[in-house]
Design a protein around this motif. Structure first.
Motif, mmCIF file in Angstrom:
data_model
loop_
_atom_site.group_PDB
_atom_site.id
_atom_site.type_symbol
_atom_site.label_atom_id
_atom_site.label_comp_id
_atom_site.label_asym_id
_atom_site.label_seq_id
_atom_site.Cartn_x
_atom_site.Cartn_y
_atom_site.Cartn_z
ATOM 1 N N ILE A 176 -24.865 18.331 -32.002
ATOM 2 C CA ILE A 176 -24.025 18.606 -30.837
ATOM 3 C C ILE A 176 -24.636 19.741 -30.027
ATOM 4 N N GLY A 177 -24.523 19.640 -28.717
ATOM 5 C CA GLY A 177 -25.145 20.629 -27.830
ATOM 6 C C GLY A 177 -24.226 21.786 -27.499
ATOM 7 N N LEU A 178 -24.507 22.430 -26.391
ATOM 8 C CA LEU A 178 -23.733 23.588 -25.962
ATOM 9 C C LEU A 178 -22.410 23.131 -25.354
ATOM 10 N N ARG A 179 -21.326 23.815 -25.716
ATOM 11 C CA ARG A 179 -20.017 23.427 -25.195
ATOM 12 C C ARG A 179 -19.755 24.090 -23.843
ATOM 13 N N SER A 180 -18.942 23.404 -23.057
ATOM 14 C CA SER A 180 -18.619 23.889 -21.712
ATOM 15 C C SER A 180 -17.161 24.283 -21.570
ATOM 16 N N VAL A 181 -16.426 24.321 -22.680
ATOM 17 C CA VAL A 181 -14.990 24.624 -22.644
ATOM 18 C C VAL A 181 -14.666 25.656 -23.718
ATOM 19 N N SER A 182 -13.453 26.190 -23.647
ATOM 20 C CA SER A 182 -12.979 27.170 -24.629
ATOM 21 C C SER A 182 -11.558 26.801 -25.049
ATOM 22 N N VAL A 183 -11.126 27.380 -26.152
ATOM 23 C CA VAL A 183 -9.747 27.175 -26.603
ATOM 24 C C VAL A 183 -8.802 27.714 -25.532
ATOM 25 N N GLY A 184 -7.769 26.941 -25.198
ATOM 26 C CA GLY A 184 -6.827 27.327 -24.151
ATOM 27 C C GLY A 184 -7.154 26.727 -22.803
ATOM 28 N N SER A 185 -8.361 26.161 -22.655
ATOM 29 C CA SER A 185 -8.730 25.538 -21.381
ATOM 30 C C SER A 185 -7.933 24.254 -21.178
ATOM 31 N N TYR A 186 -7.583 23.988 -19.928
ATOM 32 C CA TYR A 186 -6.928 22.737 -19.579
ATOM 33 C C TYR A 186 -8.019 21.783 -19.108
ATOM 34 N N ILE A 187 -8.153 20.676 -19.791
ATOM 35 C CA ILE A 187 -9.232 19.731 -19.477
ATOM 36 C C ILE A 187 -8.657 18.385 -19.066
ATOM 37 N N SER A 188 -9.494 17.622 -18.367
ATOM 38 C CA SER A 188 -9.149 16.280 -17.919
ATOM 39 C C SER A 188 -10.307 15.348 -18.270
ATOM 40 N N PRO A 189 -10.167 14.060 -18.042
ATOM 41 C CA PRO A 189 -11.282 13.152 -18.335
ATOM 42 C C PRO A 189 -12.558 13.465 -17.565
ATOM 43 N N GLN A 190 -12.457 14.236 -16.488
ATOM 44 C CA GLN A 190 -13.653 14.603 -15.721
ATOM 45 C C GLN A 190 -14.371 15.817 -16.316
ATOM 46 N N THR A 191 -13.769 16.470 -17.293
ATOM 47 C CA THR A 191 -14.342 17.686 -17.868
ATOM 48 C C THR A 191 -15.375 17.328 -18.934
ATOM 49 N N ARG A 192 -16.569 17.892 -18.799
ATOM 50 C CA ARG A 192 -17.630 17.678 -19.801
ATOM 51 C C ARG A 192 -17.482 18.717 -20.896
ATOM 52 N N ILE A 193 -17.270 18.235 -22.120
ATOM 53 C CA ILE A 193 -17.059 19.151 -23.249
ATOM 54 C C ILE A 193 -18.402 19.595 -23.828
ATOM 55 N N ALA A 194 -19.241 18.655 -24.194
ATOM 56 C CA ALA A 194 -20.570 18.922 -24.760
ATOM 57 C C ALA A 194 -21.317 17.596 -24.833
ATOM 58 N N THR A 195 -22.552 17.648 -25.328
ATOM 59 C CA THR A 195 -23.327 16.424 -25.554
ATOM 60 C C THR A 195 -23.569 16.259 -27.047
ATOM 61 N N LEU A 196 -23.697 15.023 -27.462
ATOM 62 C CA LEU A 196 -24.020 14.706 -28.855
ATOM 63 C C LEU A 196 -25.212 13.767 -28.839
ATOM 64 N N GLN A 197 -26.243 14.112 -29.632
ATOM 65 C CA GLN A 197 -27.469 13.331 -29.625
ATOM 66 C C GLN A 197 -27.922 13.026 -31.042
ATOM 67 N N SER A 198 -28.317 11.773 -31.228
ATOM 68 C CA SER A 198 -28.923 11.350 -32.485
ATOM 69 C C SER A 198 -30.436 11.303 -32.271
ATOM 70 N N ILE A 199 -31.189 12.151 -32.990
ATOM 71 C CA ILE A 199 -32.624 12.313 -32.714
ATOM 72 C C ILE A 199 -33.524 11.808 -33.840
ATOM 73 N N ASN A 200 -32.991 11.076 -34.782
ATOM 74 C CA ASN A 200 -33.827 10.466 -35.819
ATOM 75 C C ASN A 200 -33.309 9.069 -36.131
ATOM 76 N N PRO A 201 -34.052 8.061 -35.675
ATOM 77 C CA PRO A 201 -35.346 8.102 -34.991
ATOM 78 C C PRO A 201 -35.187 8.440 -33.516
ATOM 79 N N MET A 202 -36.334 8.486 -32.817
ATOM 80 C CA MET A 202 -36.343 8.752 -31.388
ATOM 81 C C MET A 202 -36.827 7.515 -30.639
ATOM 82 N N LYS A 203 -36.443 7.420 -29.375
ATOM 83 C CA LYS A 203 -36.950 6.369 -28.495
ATOM 84 C C LYS A 203 -37.971 6.973 -27.535
#
Length: 354
Positions: A176-203
């Motif tokens: 999981i990457g860097l998060r863009s939110v904090s506890v107490g934040s009000y988020i919506s479907p447009q809010t990017r929380i973080a990224t998740l990447q599977s890197i083994n194997p790679m393309k």
């Protein structure tokens, strides 16, 4: 008396010289025409090699970009306030692991209310079922009770689905990457929380010219080189775009490469070497032995002390060698030195043969 003897002696010498002069001229002419006296008739000293079968790879080169095997931006399906963040940035998480929780107090209250309604509806449906079996009520009254129970169950299922939307879980194993939110934040479907990447194997994505479209197939070996480290990794082509790009006249190819040590990074530039074909019985000759000719291309073959020109058809070219498709046979002696000085069918002498 002395003068007469001297004159006679000189006359004899002159006569003898004139008599021997033709023979001297003939011998001199023979000496000039002998092979030893004419350096141009000396055989040219050259080196040769015996033609043998060898291993050849038909390779092409390209540039590519590394990509995660799987990548997703974590977002919520419903709006709400964050109550818990359960992941650490840059850490590995497993599929199904709870990452973030949104306030679901209202939904939990609704679920509790519907659970109570379910109990009453089940009791009612049971009583009407007993009465119907004893013919003490109508089928219509029982159907109404059953419909109320199914309605309550549907409300419970809907509420549980809404509660699940307040929980963000990992869709696959990854980092999981860097998060863009904090506890107490009000988020919506447009809010990017973080990224998740599977890197083994790679393309790795890259493009090849359209003329190689028929040779690029799933399973082909590719070598991926990282320019910054110089390390090379081996991968396999697993997908080819079925359409050629009309703007670049190239076809997009995707390969997969293992990344157990995590040395490959998504988004990195890489150099690609693709093995299109492999030949175990190829005839290869040094590039410098190929001589352009009006009829095509030729080489010089050593036969019976002479440099015999031989027209050949060529195939794949590497940095140092050329594949011969026709014109040479296994066991032929190919001349590899003095090519510029050789004249067709001129006498030559081999100094070494490899």
């Amino acid at each position: 008396m002395n003068k007469k003897k001297l004159i006679s002696l000189i006359s004899i010498v002159i006569i003898l010289f004139l008599f021997a002069l033709p023979k001297l001229i003939i011998n001199k002419s023979k000496n000039l025409n002998s092979p030893q006296s004419n350096p141009r008739s000396q055989p040219l000293v050259v080196k040769g090699i015996i033609i043998k079968e060898g291993y050849l790879q038909n390779k092409i080169f390209s540039n590519g970009t590394l990509m995660s095997n799987e990548e997703v931006e974590l977002r919520t399906e419903i709006a709400g306030k964050i109550t818990q963040i359960l992941f650490e940035e840059g850490k590995y998480v497993k599929k199904g692991e709870l990452l973030l929780k949104i306030n679901d107090a209202e939904l939990q209250a609704t679920l509790k209310k519907n659970k109570s309604r379910e109990t009453l509806a089940r009791d009612k449906e049971y009583r009407y079922k007993q009465l119907l079996e004893k013919n003490l009520t109508s089928q219509q009254d029982y159907d109404v009770a059953l419909g109320e129970l199914n309605s309550v169950l549907a409300d419970i299922e809907y509420t549980q689905a809404q509660i699940e939307k307040t929980e963000i879980r990992a869709p696959f194993d990854g980092i999981i990457g860097l998060r863009s939110v904090s506890v107490g934040s009000y988020i919506s479907p447009q809010t990017r929380i973080a990224t998740l990447q599977s890197i083994n194997p790679m393309k790795v994505d890259f493009a090849v010219p359209q003329k190689y479209f028929g040779l690029i197939k799933p399973g082909k070996t590719v070598y991926i080189k990282i320019s910054s480290t110089g390390k090379t990794y081996t991968g396999k082509v697993y997908a080819v775009e079925p359409k050629i790009d009309p703007n670049t006249r190239s076809v997009q190819v995707r390969a997969i490469v293992p990344n157990e040590k995590g040395e490959l990074t998504p988004g990195a530039y890489v150099e690609i070497e693709i093995v299109l074909e492999e030949f175990n019985n190829a005839i290869l000759v040094p590039s410098e032995t190929i001589v352009p000719d009006i009829e095509g291309e030729k080489v010089f073959v050593y036969r019976n002390g002479k440099a015999v020109p031989q027209i050949v058809s060529t195939g794949i070219r590497t940095e140092k060698e050329v594949q011969i498709l026709g014109g040479l046979n296994i066991g032929d002696t190919l001349i590899v030195s003095g090519i510029i000085q050789i004249k067709p069918n001129a006498p030559v002498r081999l100094s070494s043969v490899n």
